[in-house]
Design a protein around this motif. Structure first.
Motif, PDB file in Angstrom:
ATOM      1  N   GLY A 109       0.804  -1.212   0.000  1.00  0.00           N
ATOM      2  CA  GLY A 109       0.000   0.000   0.000  1.00  0.00           C
ATOM      3  C   GLY A 109       0.841   1.268   0.000  1.00  0.00           C
ATOM      4  O   GLY A 109       1.860   1.338   0.678  1.00  0.00           O
ATOM      5  N   GLY A 110       0.421   2.235  -0.785  1.00  0.00           N
ATOM      6  CA  GLY A 110       1.127   3.508  -0.867  1.00  0.00           C
ATOM      7  C   GLY A 110       2.189   3.563  -1.926  1.00  0.00           C
ATOM      8  O   GLY A 110       2.730   4.637  -2.207  1.00  0.00           O
ATOM      9  N   LEU A 111       2.535   2.409  -2.523  1.00  0.00           N
ATOM     10  CA  LEU A 111       3.556   2.377  -3.568  1.00  0.00           C
ATOM     11  C   LEU A 111       2.920   2.027  -4.912  1.00  0.00           C
ATOM     12  O   LEU A 111       1.897   1.357  -4.983  1.00  0.00           O
ATOM     13  N   ILE A 112       3.562   2.478  -5.991  1.00  0.00           N
ATOM     14  CA  ILE A 112       3.025   2.304  -7.346  1.00  0.00           C
ATOM     15  C   ILE A 112       3.952   1.418  -8.158  1.00  0.00           C
ATOM     16  O   ILE A 112       5.173   1.632  -8.175  1.00  0.00           O
ATOM     17  N   LEU A 113       3.385   0.433  -8.842  1.00  0.00           N
ATOM     18  CA  LEU A 113       4.157  -0.488  -9.673  1.00  0.00           C
ATOM     19  C   LEU A 113       4.487   0.174 -11.015  1.00  0.00           C
ATOM     20  O   LEU A 113       3.594   0.636 -11.720  1.00  0.00           O
ATOM     21  N   VAL A 114       5.773   0.208 -11.356  1.00  0.00           N
ATOM     22  CA  VAL A 114       6.211   0.795 -12.622  1.00  0.00           C
ATOM     23  C   VAL A 114       6.272  -0.291 -13.686  1.00  0.00           C
ATOM     24  O   VAL A 114       6.921  -1.322 -13.494  1.00  0.00           O
ATOM     25  N   GLN A 115       5.617  -0.058 -14.796  1.00  0.00           N
ATOM     26  CA  GLN A 115       5.617  -0.997 -15.909  1.00  0.00           C
ATOM     27  C   GLN A 115       6.535  -0.500 -17.019  1.00  0.00           C
ATOM     28  O   GLN A 115       6.746   0.700 -17.177  1.00  0.00           O
ATOM     29  N   ASP A 116       7.100  -1.436 -17.782  1.00  0.00           N
ATOM     30  CA  ASP A 116       7.895  -1.051 -18.948  1.00  0.00           C
ATOM     31  C   ASP A 116       6.975  -0.531 -20.053  1.00  0.00           C
ATOM     32  O   ASP A 116       5.771  -0.798 -20.067  1.00  0.00           O
ATOM     33  N   GLN A 117       7.576   0.216 -20.959  1.00  0.00           N
ATOM     34  CA  GLN A 117       6.853   0.724 -22.129  1.00  0.00           C
ATOM     35  C   GLN A 117       7.577   0.214 -23.368  1.00  0.00           C
ATOM     36  O   GLN A 117       8.602   0.768 -23.768  1.00  0.00           O
TER      37      GLN A 117
END
Length: 373
Positions: free
Chosen positions: A64-72
């Motif tokens: 909670g509180g963190l955001i998952l970074v996805q590749d582009q």
């Protein structure tokens, strides 16, 4: 006669099945090798594809509180300037984990907003898997890695090795493109800043070093080779493995020293002074850092082959890339949320030099017999 023909056909049929089985077996071995969990060094292939190196489990979620970074990543059937740009338009960033504080995730979105750029995020696992391959070009790498305690030293080496292997654009996690400047010169992306004939591209930082927080290189660029060798030499000569200063050993000073050595090999010396500008500190190592640099091409055109050149742009810090997209207080709170600390808090004395540690490791490897004279 008929029986002989049937026997021949039967033998041929078995031969075809045998060959097909061999081909299937070879393909299976290759697939298993590609999916290797990197525990067996001898089976590691190089280079590993970026998509495989940075892949994540689809079911992975962040606390909670963190955001998952996805590749582009763009599909292969989309034309992506590969044929016109020497430097791949791929941004690489790294952190301990893909789960970022919202403040850092917002900066990442700025890099991903450029429609011409692909984006890969490398966490600690990706970095470990990449660096634990065999790099025959850098025979001391595996030895020097045993001396590295600070994750910052490893991250510095990683960024040089990554650009050496794949090329592209590296940017620190707390940086962001200066869109005010880019749009001000009529640019809507880095296509207008990184030229199609650039093999290396850096910006001027606040000490008038070449930027280490932002680098763009074609694969196998000579500057990365010089810089990696400089950084490895600096670590190897460290007097205490626990008190190595990253900035002076593997960081900006190593990159600047690598550029200085490259230019010197072309028969040119960097200037030793620049009026009204803060002078960078000298680095303790095999190569002294003596000169600031300004915008231009290094070495100058016509001396070395174009693929060995580096273009440095900008007249001041933060002009093209903002060095710090977050204020220090914001950044420290974001790091705490992600369970990270500044490198200065992880340094503690070990009272053993890198050379002594390497020698001890050699002595402790298996049973060694006495030399015969």
């Amino acid at each position: 006669m008929m029986i002989k023909k049937q026997k021949v056909l039967l033998v041929l049929g078995w031969a075809v099945l045998f060959v097909e089985r061999i081909i299937v077996t070879i393909n299976t071995i290759e697939q298993l090798s590609d999916a290797n969990d990197f525990k067996n060094t001898q089976q590691r292939k190089r280079p590993i594809s970026l998509q495989y190196l940075t892949q994540i489990n689809p079911s992975f979620t962040c606390p909670g509180g963190l955001i998952l970074v996805q590749d582009q990543v763009y599909p292969k059937n989309i034309s992506f300037h590969e044929n016109i740009h020497k430097i791949p338009l791929i941004v690489h960033q790294t952190s301990k984990t893909r789960c970022l504080a919202p403040e850092f995730a917002s900066l990442v979105d700025q890099w991903k907003s450029d429609p011409n750029i692909q984006y890969y995020f490398h966490d600690d696992e990706s970095m470990h898997n990449f660096m634990n391959q065999d790099f025959p070009e850098f025979p001391t790498l595996s030895t020097v890695l045993s001396c590295i305690i600070s994750p910052t030293l490893k991250a510095d080496l990683w960024r040089y090795l990554l650009l050496w292997e794949y090329g592209g654009i590296y940017a620190d996690l707390d940086t962001l493109p200066n869109w005010d400047f880019l749009n001000g010169i009529g640019a809507d992306s880095f296509l207008n800043i990184i030229h199609s004939n650039d093999y290396g591209f850096l910006v001027v930082d606040h000490y008038h070093y070449a930027s280490q927080y932002f680098m763009a290189m074609a694969p196998r660029h000579i500057l990365m080779y010089y810089t990696i060798q400089t950084a490895l030499s600096n670590i190897l000569l460290a007097s205490d493995t626990g008190k190595i200063n990253p900035a002076r050993t593997t960081g900006p000073s190593a990159l600047h020293a690598g550029l200085q050595a490259l230019v010197a090999d072309a028969g040119i010396n960097l200037p030793t002074s620049l009026k009204n500008q803060a002078q960078p500190k000298k680095v303790h190592g095999p190569i002294k850092v003596v000169g600031p640099i300004t915008a231009g091409i290094y070495p100058p055109p016509g001396i070395l082959d174009p693929h060995m050149s580096v273009r440095v742009a900008g007249t001041e810090d933060n002009q093209i890339v903002r060095r710090e997209g977050l204020k220090r207080g914001q950044k420290n709170l974001a790091y705490q949320l992600m369970g990270m600390r500044h490198f200065s808090t992880t340094r503690s004395r070990t009272n053993i030099s890198c050379l002594a540690l390497v020698y001890d490791n050699i002595r402790n490897q298996g049973n060694r017999t006495s030399p015969v004279y």
